[in-house]
Design a protein around this motif. Structure first.
Motif, PDB file in Angstrom:
ATOM      1  N   MET A 136     -16.563  49.521  54.319  1.00  0.00           N
ATOM      2  CA  MET A 136     -16.110  50.673  55.077  1.00  0.00           C
ATOM      3  C   MET A 136     -16.723  50.628  56.465  1.00  0.00           C
ATOM      4  SD  MET A 136     -17.003  54.679  54.565  1.00  0.00           S
ATOM      5  CE  MET A 136     -15.631  55.389  53.716  1.00  0.00           C
ATOM      6  N   GLY A 137     -15.902  50.872  57.477  1.00  0.00           N
ATOM      7  CA  GLY A 137     -16.386  50.883  58.847  1.00  0.00           C
ATOM      8  C   GLY A 137     -17.040  52.205  59.198  1.00  0.00           C
ATOM      9  N   ASN A 138     -17.575  52.233  60.379  1.00  0.00           N
ATOM     10  CA  ASN A 138     -18.205  53.461  60.856  1.00  0.00           C
ATOM     11  C   ASN A 138     -17.176  54.564  61.058  1.00  0.00           C
ATOM     12  OD1 ASN A 138     -20.598  52.124  60.859  1.00  0.00           O
ATOM     13  ND2 ASN A 138     -20.831  52.052  63.060  1.00  0.00           N
ATOM     14  N   LYS A 139     -17.645  55.788  60.954  1.00  0.00           N
ATOM     15  CA  LYS A 139     -16.812  56.956  61.205  1.00  0.00           C
ATOM     16  C   LYS A 139     -16.911  57.310  62.678  1.00  0.00           C
ATOM     17  CE  LYS A 139     -17.503  58.801  56.598  1.00  0.00           C
ATOM     18  NZ  LYS A 139     -18.082  59.889  55.808  1.00  0.00           N
ATOM     19  N   ARG A 140     -15.928  58.073  63.168  1.00  0.00           N
ATOM     20  CA  ARG A 140     -15.952  58.557  64.537  1.00  0.00           C
ATOM     21  C   ARG A 140     -15.032  59.752  64.673  1.00  0.00           C
ATOM     22  NH1 ARG A 140     -13.211  53.516  67.443  1.00  0.00           N
ATOM     23  NH2 ARG A 140     -14.426  52.528  65.860  1.00  0.00           N
ATOM     24  N   VAL A 141     -15.246  60.509  65.716  1.00  0.00           N
ATOM     25  CA  VAL A 141     -14.359  61.612  66.050  1.00  0.00           C
ATOM     26  C   VAL A 141     -13.363  61.063  67.064  1.00  0.00           C
ATOM     27  CG1 VAL A 141     -14.179  63.881  67.122  1.00  0.00           C
ATOM     28  CG2 VAL A 141     -16.114  63.369  65.621  1.00  0.00           C
ATOM     29  N   VAL A 142     -12.074  61.176  66.747  1.00  0.00           N
ATOM     30  CA  VAL A 142     -11.049  60.726  67.684  1.00  0.00           C
ATOM     31  C   VAL A 142     -10.328  61.933  68.259  1.00  0.00           C
ATOM     32  CG1 VAL A 142     -10.711  58.464  66.609  1.00  0.00           C
ATOM     33  CG2 VAL A 142      -9.303  60.380  65.886  1.00  0.00           C
TER      34      VAL A 142
ATOM     35  N   VAL B  38     -14.469  62.893  75.249  1.00  0.00           N
ATOM     36  CA  VAL B  38     -14.996  61.540  75.100  1.00  0.00           C
ATOM     37  C   VAL B  38     -16.261  61.661  74.273  1.00  0.00           C
ATOM     38  CG1 VAL B  38     -15.973  59.550  76.283  1.00  0.00           C
ATOM     39  CG2 VAL B  38     -14.048  60.783  77.302  1.00  0.00           C
ATOM     40  N   ALA B  39     -16.288  60.954  73.151  1.00  0.00           N
ATOM     41  CA  ALA B  39     -17.459  60.991  72.265  1.00  0.00           C
ATOM     42  C   ALA B  39     -17.789  59.570  71.823  1.00  0.00           C
ATOM     43  CB  ALA B  39     -17.182  61.863  71.040  1.00  0.00           C
ATOM     44  N   CYS B  40     -18.942  59.396  71.247  1.00  0.00           N
ATOM     45  CA  CYS B  40     -19.391  58.100  70.757  1.00  0.00           C
ATOM     46  C   CYS B  40     -18.398  57.530  69.749  1.00  0.00           C
ATOM     47  CB  CYS B  40     -20.760  58.253  70.101  1.00  0.00           C
ATOM     48  SG  CYS B  40     -21.413  56.719  69.400  1.00  0.00           S
ATOM     49  N   HIS B  41     -18.110  56.253  69.887  1.00  0.00           N
ATOM     50  CA  HIS B  41     -17.198  55.564  68.969  1.00  0.00           C
ATOM     51  C   HIS B  41     -17.930  54.993  67.755  1.00  0.00           C
ATOM     52  CE1 HIS B  41     -13.568  54.934  71.798  1.00  0.00           C
ATOM     53  NE2 HIS B  41     -14.286  55.970  72.213  1.00  0.00           N
ATOM     54  N   HIS B  42     -19.229  55.084  67.725  1.00  0.00           N
ATOM     55  CA  HIS B  42     -20.040  54.563  66.616  1.00  0.00           C
ATOM     56  C   HIS B  42     -19.609  53.133  66.304  1.00  0.00           C
ATOM     57  CE1 HIS B  42     -22.114  58.325  65.892  1.00  0.00           C
ATOM     58  NE2 HIS B  42     -20.967  58.900  66.211  1.00  0.00           N
TER      59      HIS B  42
ATOM     60  N   ASP C 284     -23.698  62.662  66.933  1.00  0.00           N
ATOM     61  CA  ASP C 284     -24.377  62.309  65.678  1.00  0.00           C
ATOM     62  C   ASP C 284     -23.503  62.650  64.478  1.00  0.00           C
ATOM     63  OD1 ASP C 284     -24.505  65.071  65.615  1.00  0.00           O
ATOM     64  OD2 ASP C 284     -26.686  65.187  65.642  1.00  0.00           O
ATOM     65  N   LEU C 285     -22.235  62.959  64.738  1.00  0.00           N
ATOM     66  CA  LEU C 285     -21.255  63.345  63.710  1.00  0.00           C
ATOM     67  C   LEU C 285     -21.673  64.601  62.951  1.00  0.00           C
ATOM     68  CD1 LEU C 285     -20.184  59.861  62.266  1.00  0.00           C
ATOM     69  CD2 LEU C 285     -19.029  61.237  64.004  1.00  0.00           C
TER      70      LEU C 285
ATOM     71  N   ASN D 204     -24.624  57.085  56.562  1.00  0.00           N
ATOM     72  CA  ASN D 204     -23.638  57.973  57.169  1.00  0.00           C
ATOM     73  C   ASN D 204     -22.565  57.238  57.973  1.00  0.00           C
ATOM     74  OD1 ASN D 204     -24.780  60.620  56.380  1.00  0.00           O
ATOM     75  ND2 ASN D 204     -26.532  59.862  57.526  1.00  0.00           N
ATOM     76  N   HIS D 205     -22.592  55.909  57.948  1.00  0.00           N
ATOM     77  CA  HIS D 205     -21.599  55.084  58.641  1.00  0.00           C
ATOM     78  C   HIS D 205     -21.474  55.478  60.110  1.00  0.00           C
ATOM     79  CE1 HIS D 205     -20.446  53.483  54.766  1.00  0.00           C
ATOM     80  NE2 HIS D 205     -20.392  54.732  54.328  1.00  0.00           N
ATOM     81  N   ARG D 206     -22.578  55.380  60.829  1.00  0.00           N
ATOM     82  CA  ARG D 206     -22.612  55.782  62.228  1.00  0.00           C
ATOM     83  C   ARG D 206     -23.767  55.092  62.937  1.00  0.00           C
ATOM     84  NH1 ARG D 206     -26.416  60.723  63.185  1.00  0.00           N
ATOM     85  NH2 ARG D 206     -27.963  60.214  61.638  1.00  0.00           N
ATOM     86  N   ILE D 207     -23.831  55.274  64.242  1.00  0.00           N
ATOM     87  CA  ILE D 207     -24.995  54.861  65.010  1.00  0.00           C
ATOM     88  C   ILE D 207     -25.873  56.102  65.132  1.00  0.00           C
ATOM     89  CG2 ILE D 207     -25.852  53.964  67.220  1.00  0.00           C
ATOM     90  CD1 ILE D 207     -24.236  51.955  65.456  1.00  0.00           C
TER      91      ILE D 207
END
Length: 172
Positions: A1-7, A50-54, A128-129, A75-78
């Motif tokens: 599973m890849g990282n999560k992000r807010v799109v 514009v938010a972090c793409h992790h 930080d999601l 948490n699948h994030r940076i």
């Protein structure tokens, strides 16, 4: 599973900055900086957060000399370890999306339980999601037009395919 992000769906963004206000409120807790971890950018006709793409291969984390930014597999994030931030801004320069910033604030200097002064401390500011928030990212929950969505890599690929099909259909 890849990282999560807010799109962000720029076709739904009205530039109201409710997402930024929600982010500030979510981080307005002791030991944190009440500042937005995303920002709304505007051009003549379009606005979008514009938010972090992790990123999977995060340039910001690679550029950080102290490990203040790191891959958080749970948490699948940076993630961010504020205690390690020295304010060098290498992460800011490395982020290709302009989604990382560094802020400074005054923190107390303690001798035991007694405050003997204060000093300037730097903090990395990036999405930080809202991992400590049961409802997920405050920005997505607060958006009045539902223009922000938390996705993983699989859902992002689906959204990209849907938009590509819509573009092709609109051009036909």
């Amino acid at each position: 599973m890849g990282n999560k992000r807010v799109v962000a769906d720029s076709s739904r963004c009205i530039g109201c900055q409710t997402c930024m206000a929600a982010c500030i409120e979510a981080h307005d807790i002791p030991g944190n900086i009440a500042a937005p971890r995303l920002r709304v950018t505007r051009t003549y006709e379009i606005s979008a957060p514009v938010a972090c793409h992790h990123c999977e291969d995060a340039p910001c984390a690679k550029a950080c000399p102290t490990g203040a930014l790191f891959f958080d597999p749970k948490n699948h994030r940076i993630g961010v370890n504020e205690d390690n931030c020295i304010g060098c801004k290498s992460c800011v320069m490395a982020c290709p999306f302009g989604a990382v910033s560094v802020a400074t604030t005054q923190v107390p200097v303690l001798m035991g339980d007694v405050r003997v002064g204060s000093q300037t401390k730097s903090f990395v500011l990036k999405c930080d999601l809202c991992v400590d928030r049961p409802g997920g990212p405050a920005c997505a929950e607060a958006c009045p037009t539902k223009g922000l969505t938390l996705v993983d890599e699989e859902r992002l690929a689906e959204l990209t395919a849907e938009r590509a099909r819509a573009t092709i259909e609109n051009e036909a």
